[in-house]
Scaffold this motif. Structure first.
Motif, PDB file in Angstrom:
ATOM      1  N   PHE A  10      27.335  21.117 -18.702  1.00  0.00           N
ATOM      2  CA  PHE A  10      26.571  22.350 -18.541  1.00  0.00           C
ATOM      3  C   PHE A  10      27.470  23.568 -18.705  1.00  0.00           C
ATOM      4  O   PHE A  10      27.133  24.521 -19.409  1.00  0.00           O
ATOM      5  N   GLY A  11      28.614  23.562 -18.062  1.00  0.00           N
ATOM      6  CA  GLY A  11      29.541  24.683 -18.184  1.00  0.00           C
ATOM      7  C   GLY A  11      30.035  24.852 -19.602  1.00  0.00           C
ATOM      8  O   GLY A  11      30.149  25.986 -20.095  1.00  0.00           O
ATOM      9  N   TYR A  12      30.325  23.743 -20.255  1.00  0.00           N
ATOM     10  CA  TYR A  12      30.760  23.799 -21.656  1.00  0.00           C
ATOM     11  C   TYR A  12      29.654  24.395 -22.534  1.00  0.00           C
ATOM     12  O   TYR A  12      29.913  25.201 -23.428  1.00  0.00           O
ATOM     13  N   GLU A  13      28.439  24.012 -22.252  1.00  0.00           N
ATOM     14  CA  GLU A  13      27.298  24.525 -23.011  1.00  0.00           C
ATOM     15  C   GLU A  13      27.201  26.040 -22.920  1.00  0.00           C
ATOM     16  O   GLU A  13      26.931  26.724 -23.927  1.00  0.00           O
ATOM     17  N   LEU A  14      27.440  26.589 -21.743  1.00  0.00           N
ATOM     18  CA  LEU A  14      27.385  28.035 -21.583  1.00  0.00           C
ATOM     19  C   LEU A  14      28.479  28.729 -22.389  1.00  0.00           C
ATOM     20  O   LEU A  14      28.254  29.803 -22.965  1.00  0.00           O
ATOM     21  N   LEU A  15      29.653  28.122 -22.454  1.00  0.00           N
ATOM     22  CA  LEU A  15      30.740  28.713 -23.235  1.00  0.00           C
ATOM     23  C   LEU A  15      30.437  28.668 -24.725  1.00  0.00           C
ATOM     24  O   LEU A  15      30.741  29.618 -25.457  1.00  0.00           O
ATOM     25  N   VAL A  16      29.838  27.580 -25.181  1.00  0.00           N
ATOM     26  CA  VAL A  16      29.444  27.495 -26.588  1.00  0.00           C
ATOM     27  C   VAL A  16      28.399  28.559 -26.910  1.00  0.00           C
ATOM     28  O   VAL A  16      28.447  29.210 -27.961  1.00  0.00           O
ATOM     29  N   CYS A  17      27.459  28.761 -25.997  1.00  0.00           N
ATOM     30  CA  CYS A  17      26.437  29.787 -26.213  1.00  0.00           C
ATOM     31  C   CYS A  17      27.075  31.166 -26.350  1.00  0.00           C
ATOM     32  O   CYS A  17      26.701  31.946 -27.240  1.00  0.00           O
ATOM     33  N   ARG A  18      28.018  31.478 -25.476  1.00  0.00           N
ATOM     34  CA  ARG A  18      28.665  32.784 -25.553  1.00  0.00           C
ATOM     35  C   ARG A  18      29.489  32.914 -26.834  1.00  0.00           C
ATOM     36  O   ARG A  18      29.504  33.984 -27.457  1.00  0.00           O
ATOM     37  N   TYR A  19      30.170  31.848 -27.231  1.00  0.00           N
ATOM     38  CA  TYR A  19      30.928  31.882 -28.478  1.00  0.00           C
ATOM     39  C   TYR A  19      29.990  32.174 -29.657  1.00  0.00           C
ATOM     40  O   TYR A  19      30.289  33.018 -30.515  1.00  0.00           O
ATOM     41  N   ALA A  20      28.854  31.478 -29.707  1.00  0.00           N
ATOM     42  CA  ALA A  20      27.900  31.704 -30.795  1.00  0.00           C
ATOM     43  C   ALA A  20      27.390  33.141 -30.778  1.00  0.00           C
ATOM     44  O   ALA A  20      27.209  33.761 -31.833  1.00  0.00           O
TER      45      ALA A  20
END
Length: 363
Positions: free
Chosen positions: A7-17
């Motif tokens: 879940f935390g990784y997913e949030l970082l990917v979202c912000r990167y995108a």
């Protein structure tokens, strides 16, 4: 550093995108959401590439999602007054539900309605724009072991075959090896691979393209993204979509609308920011939830009223400045809502990526 949970990784990917999209083809106006899809398939991260001018027109319909029933009304509302049954195509379900949707649409000022000769008439306030350019699906697997890769390969194969998304990606943590393990897994060649390094937090250079994706959209004759068999069925139709084409267009638009209304920071809606242990912490240019009691990024399941560490804000916190400001939990929600609104505005202005003014060092 990279959170332990997916879940935390997913949030970082979202912000990167949000910062960098598109990672290989240059900056494109886009909005980002998470955990969206259809009944048959849910994607971790969804990027909606938008036409800035049309997206700005979409903003005129408000900040809330226009659901499937409302879309049927808003997209087909006539320029001049007409009985709703004459103006709208048959929905495939009873008209009484359409009538309810007409009332809801008028209540949200999406259309105008009136009653004449005991009939409900409607007309549009403005045309609903064609604001969605492309839909991109990203699956997030920070630790791509063999079992995870096998399951993910089947999911990505499904995405490639249905072509509901114009592009699919796998995001995974880089290992520093000469050949990334993700390249050695049996993934569909049409799926791109994004190797991320969030050890120093999120920035616009925190990922590299290890494999470029294929464009899954059928072509310029059908930008809505239906399958090749649908394009073949269109022969002799003079360019008009078949009913199956129209269904695909609607499904894609429903996904885009949910992405627009939800965004990726909506995790506060399923967590407990009113807990005294709930915090927002910076990971580079990202801000993610943090549990002070557990010293980690919590999942939505963990961050609930049933958590043994859950401690509600004291009444004097929650009623501070009542009824306007509220406690820290409401303040965190406002922070996340402002960031979602800011990104919507930037997509409508055509600003995206590393050249956006005033974004340096912010979340």
């Amino acid at each position: 550093m990279t959170p332990d949970a997916e879940f935390g990784y997913e949030l970082l990917v979202c912000r990167y995108a949000e910062l960098t999209w598109h990672p290989s083809d240059g900056s494109r106006p886009a909005i980002v959401s998470r955990q969206l899809g259809t009944a048959a398939r849910r994607w971790d991260t969804v990027v909606i590439e938008v036409d800035p001018e049309a997206f700005a027109a979409r903003r005129g319909f408000g900040d809330r999602t226009i659901d499937s029933d409302l879309l049927h009304v808003v997209r087909h509302a006539p320029a001049d007054w007409a009985w709703y049954r004459d103006a709208l195509p048959h929905p495939g379900y009873p008209w009484r539900y359409v009538r309810q949707a007409v009332h809801r649409a008028a209540g949200r000022s999406l259309i105008e309605k009136r009653r004449r000769d005991n009939r409900i008439q409607l007309r549009r306030k403005r045309p609903y724009p064609d604001w969605v350019e492309r839909i991109v699906a990203i699956e997030n697997k920070p630790d791509l072991d063999r079992s995870a890769a096998d399951a993910l390969a089947d999911q990505l194969d499904h995405d490639v075959e249905t072509a509901l998304a114009d592009e699919v990606w796998l995001a995974t943590e880089t290992t520093g090896e000469r050949v990334e393990p993700a390249l050695l897994r049996e993934m569909p060649v049409e799926a791109g691979i994004l190797a991320t390094d969030f050890s120093a937090g999120v920035d616009d250079d925190a990922a590299d393209v290890a494999w470029h994706p294929s464009d899954l959209s059928p072509g310029p004759t059908d930008r809505a993204g239906v399958g090749d068999e649908d394009a073949a069925d269109r022969g002799g139709s003079g360019g008009r979509s078949t009913s199956r084409d129209a269904e695909t267009v609607t499904r894609r638009l429903e996904i885009a609308e949910r992405a627009y209304g939800k965004g990726w920071r909506s995790y506060a809606d399923t967590m407990r920011p009113d807990c005294r242990h709930f915090e927002l912490r910076r990971e580079g240019r990202a801000v993610v939830p943090h549990c002070a009691a557990k010293a980690k990024v919590p999942t939505a399941r963990e961050c609930s009223g049933s958590c043994p560490s859950f401690s509600p804000e004291p009444p004097q916190w929650r009623t501070k400045g009542w009824p306007i400001e509220g406690g820290p939990g409401k303040g965190l929600r406002r922070v996340l809502d402002r960031r979602r609104t800011r990104e919507r505005n930037r997509a409508g202005d055509g600003e995206h990526g590393r050249d956006r003014a005033g974004d340096a060092g912010s979340e």
